[in-house]
Design an enzyme around this catalytic site. Structure first.
Site, mmCIF file in Angstrom:
data_model
loop_
_atom_site.group_PDB
_atom_site.id
_atom_site.type_symbol
_atom_site.label_atom_id
_atom_site.label_comp_id
_atom_site.label_asym_id
_atom_site.label_seq_id
_atom_site.Cartn_x
_atom_site.Cartn_y
_atom_site.Cartn_z
ATOM 1 N N GLU A 189 -4.281 -9.019 1.161
ATOM 2 C CA GLU A 189 -4.947 -8.711 2.432
ATOM 3 C C GLU A 189 -6.432 -8.553 2.187
ATOM 4 O O GLU A 189 -6.837 -7.897 1.217
ATOM 5 C CB GLU A 189 -4.481 -7.368 3.024
ATOM 6 C CG GLU A 189 -3.142 -7.384 3.648
ATOM 7 C CD GLU A 189 -2.753 -6.012 4.223
ATOM 8 O OE1 GLU A 189 -3.652 -5.215 4.570
ATOM 9 O OE2 GLU A 189 -1.552 -5.746 4.298
ATOM 10 N N GLU A 225 0.822 -1.212 0.000
ATOM 11 C CA GLU A 225 0.000 0.000 0.000
ATOM 12 C C GLU A 225 0.857 1.262 0.000
ATOM 13 O O GLU A 225 0.817 2.058 0.943
ATOM 14 C CB GLU A 225 -0.956 0.007 1.201
ATOM 15 C CG GLU A 225 -1.839 -1.232 1.270
ATOM 16 C CD GLU A 225 -2.983 -1.109 2.277
ATOM 17 O OE1 GLU A 225 -3.075 -0.074 2.958
ATOM 18 O OE2 GLU A 225 -3.802 -2.045 2.352
HETATM 19 C C1 FCB Z 1 -4.058 -2.310 5.677
HETATM 20 C C2 FCB Z 1 -2.620 -2.464 6.129
HETATM 21 C C3 FCB Z 1 -2.444 -3.500 7.212
HETATM 22 C C4 FCB Z 1 -3.566 -3.447 8.229
HETATM 23 C C5 FCB Z 1 -4.900 -3.489 7.546
HETATM 24 C C6 FCB Z 1 -6.078 -3.495 8.492
HETATM 25 O O1 FCB Z 1 -4.228 -1.057 5.115
HETATM 26 O O2 FCB Z 1 -1.802 -2.820 5.040
HETATM 27 O O3 FCB Z 1 -1.177 -3.314 7.785
HETATM 28 O O4 FCB Z 1 -3.413 -2.334 9.030
HETATM 29 O O5 FCB Z 1 -5.015 -2.394 6.679
#
Ligand code: FCB
Length: 448
Positions: A353, A166
């Site tokens: 994620e 990110e």
């Molecule tokens: C994302 C991050 C991760 C975590 C999740 C909930 O943006 O990459 O580290 O904080 O959110």
């Protein structure tokens, strides 16, 4: 009951990040990162919390890998703390730092779990920040040097690598004064974006030149952004946000260009590539990592910063908001996967994620019956399956997160884990969602 079967070899995994779980912030020669610096200042994180100890994973790593094996995980995504390997960010290598990740890879190998390593999950060495950090163009070379050291030592055993996690959030740390290094200068923000892209390109090139056996990509946060209404002002506002969050990364990486409309809108704030930069950034990518959590509705707002927008969480009918206020809209995930398929040549993709914070209430034994999390995961697995059926080249899904951890500025309150961490005792207790996920993995399918 419909049985949603996933392709053979689909990688079911879970994700973490170094700063959020490791603790041991100054042990065995580790240097200070910008997140260590930020959390040690007052009034930055809720209740003044820090990740000095976090989940104490640095000391509990072998048991944590055994836990992953018991859950049947096929893959584990983690990040390397740059400051463990290079305490000052460049120059002197700290052998104990490299040893830790070496041991982690060996443990994962013994357990038959695929390693998915992220090089930059936000914790830049403070020594480099003192030289301007990502605002300094040289940071791209410092990053590539760090990446080479990691590839050389760990590249024989890691299946997947991501350069950045990110990177838009990293850049926001220079423009919106919240995330580390908590600076607030819009022009710096876009310069940082360009340097992050350059760093990405240099590291991908180094990886390919090294001939390592794994694959390299990047993990981008691609949320589903939709106009709040049919009005032209809202549609244009959504378009700007999409360009700013999706195209700003995808276009340089896959096409070697910045999105033209956005550049015009940004005017003097826009990134200023030098000749040759865009070719350097556009390296062949082995896969794209996608972090996806929510859908936001975007409207025009004259007071809404440089882009003049306002974002509001959107939930599909029957879904409420999550514990951190995010909306839930599973079909948004299908849409994002199909967008990458249709507009960027359907590269191999991994969800790097996705997951949710729920109001976890443990019973007397610390067990959490987290039906909300199961509902979230089930619906998003099905949404991913819809995309696969429509032709998306999705290879795996890493749930955020393996265990409860330090959620950046929000501290320890939001719990995203499949496994509960009882912080005072550091006991790990798999939640109902972990047991459910174990079943999904073993069947390689989800019942609808
Ligand atoms: C994302 C991050 C991760 C975590 C999740 C909930 O943006 O990459 O580290 O904080 O959110």
């Amino acid at each position: 009951m419909l049985d949603r079967r996933f392709p053979d070899g689909f990688v079911w995994g879970a994700s973490t990040a170094a700063y959020q779980i490791e603790g041991a912030w100054n042990e065995d020669g580790k240097g200070e990162s910008i997140w260590d610096r930020l959390t040690h200042q007052p009034y930055r994180v809720v209740d003044g919390q820090t990740a000095d100890v976090a989940c104490d994973h640095y000391h509990r790593m072998p048991e944590d890998v055994q836990l992953m094996a018991r859950l049947g995980l096929k893959g584990y995504r983690f990040s390397i703390a740059w400051t463990r390997i290079l305490p000052e960010g460049r120059g002197r290598v700290n052998p104990k730092g490299l040893d830790f990740y070496d041991r982690l890879l060996d443990e994962l190998g013994k357990a038959g779990i695929l390693a998915n390593i992220t090089l930059n999950h936000w914790d830049l060495p403070q020594a480099l920040q003192d030289l301007g950090g990502w605002n300094n163009r040289d940071c791209a070379d410092w990053f590539a040097d760090y990446a080479r050291i990691a590839f050389e030592r760990l590249g024989d055993r890691a299946a997947l690598w991501a350069t950045h996690n990110e990177p838009g959030v990293v850049a926001s740390g220079y423009s919106s004064g919240m995330m580390a290094p908590a600076l607030a200068d819009a022009t710096q923000g876009y310069r940082v974006i360009h340097h992050l892209l350059l760093a990405h390109g240099k590291a991908v090139q180094a990886y390919h030149q090294g001939g390592y056996p794994g694959k390299i990509g990047i993990a981008l946060d691609l949320q589903n952004l939709i106009p709040a209404s049919d009005s032209e002002a809202d549609r244009m506002a959504a378009q700007r946000e999409i360009e700013n969050h999706h195209n700003l990364w995808l276009d340089p990486i896959f096409r070697g260009t910045y999105p033209q409309h956005l550049l015009e809108w940004l005017g003097p704030h826009a990134p200023q590539p030098r000749s040759g930069d865009m070719e350097q950034i556009r390296q062949p990518l082995d896969f794209l990592g996608i972090n996806h959590y929510f859908t936001d509705k975007i409207s025009f707002n004259p007071g809404g910063g440089l882009l003049r927008t306002h974002s509001e969480a959107y939930s599909a009918p029957l879904w409420g908001r999550t514990e951190v206020g995010w909306g839930v809209n599973p079909s948004g995930l299908t849409k994002i996967l199909l967008k990458v398929k249709d507009e960027y040549g359907n590269p191999p993709m991994y969800i790097t994620e996705s997951g949710t914070a729920a109001l976890d209430v443990p019973d007397a034994n610390g067990f959490v019956t987290d039906r909300e999390r199961i509902a979230y995961l089930r619906s998003h697995f099905i949404a991913a399956h819809d995309a696969i059926e429509a032709g998306a080249n999705l290879k795996g899904y890493f749930v955020w997160s393996l265990m409860d951890n330090f959620e950046w500025l929000a501290g320890y309150r939001p719990r995203f884990g499949l496994v509960r961490v009882d912080y005072p005792t550091q006991k790990r207790i798999p939640k109902l969602s972990a047991l459910w996920y174990q079943e999904v993995i073993s069947r390689n399918s989800v019942y609808e």
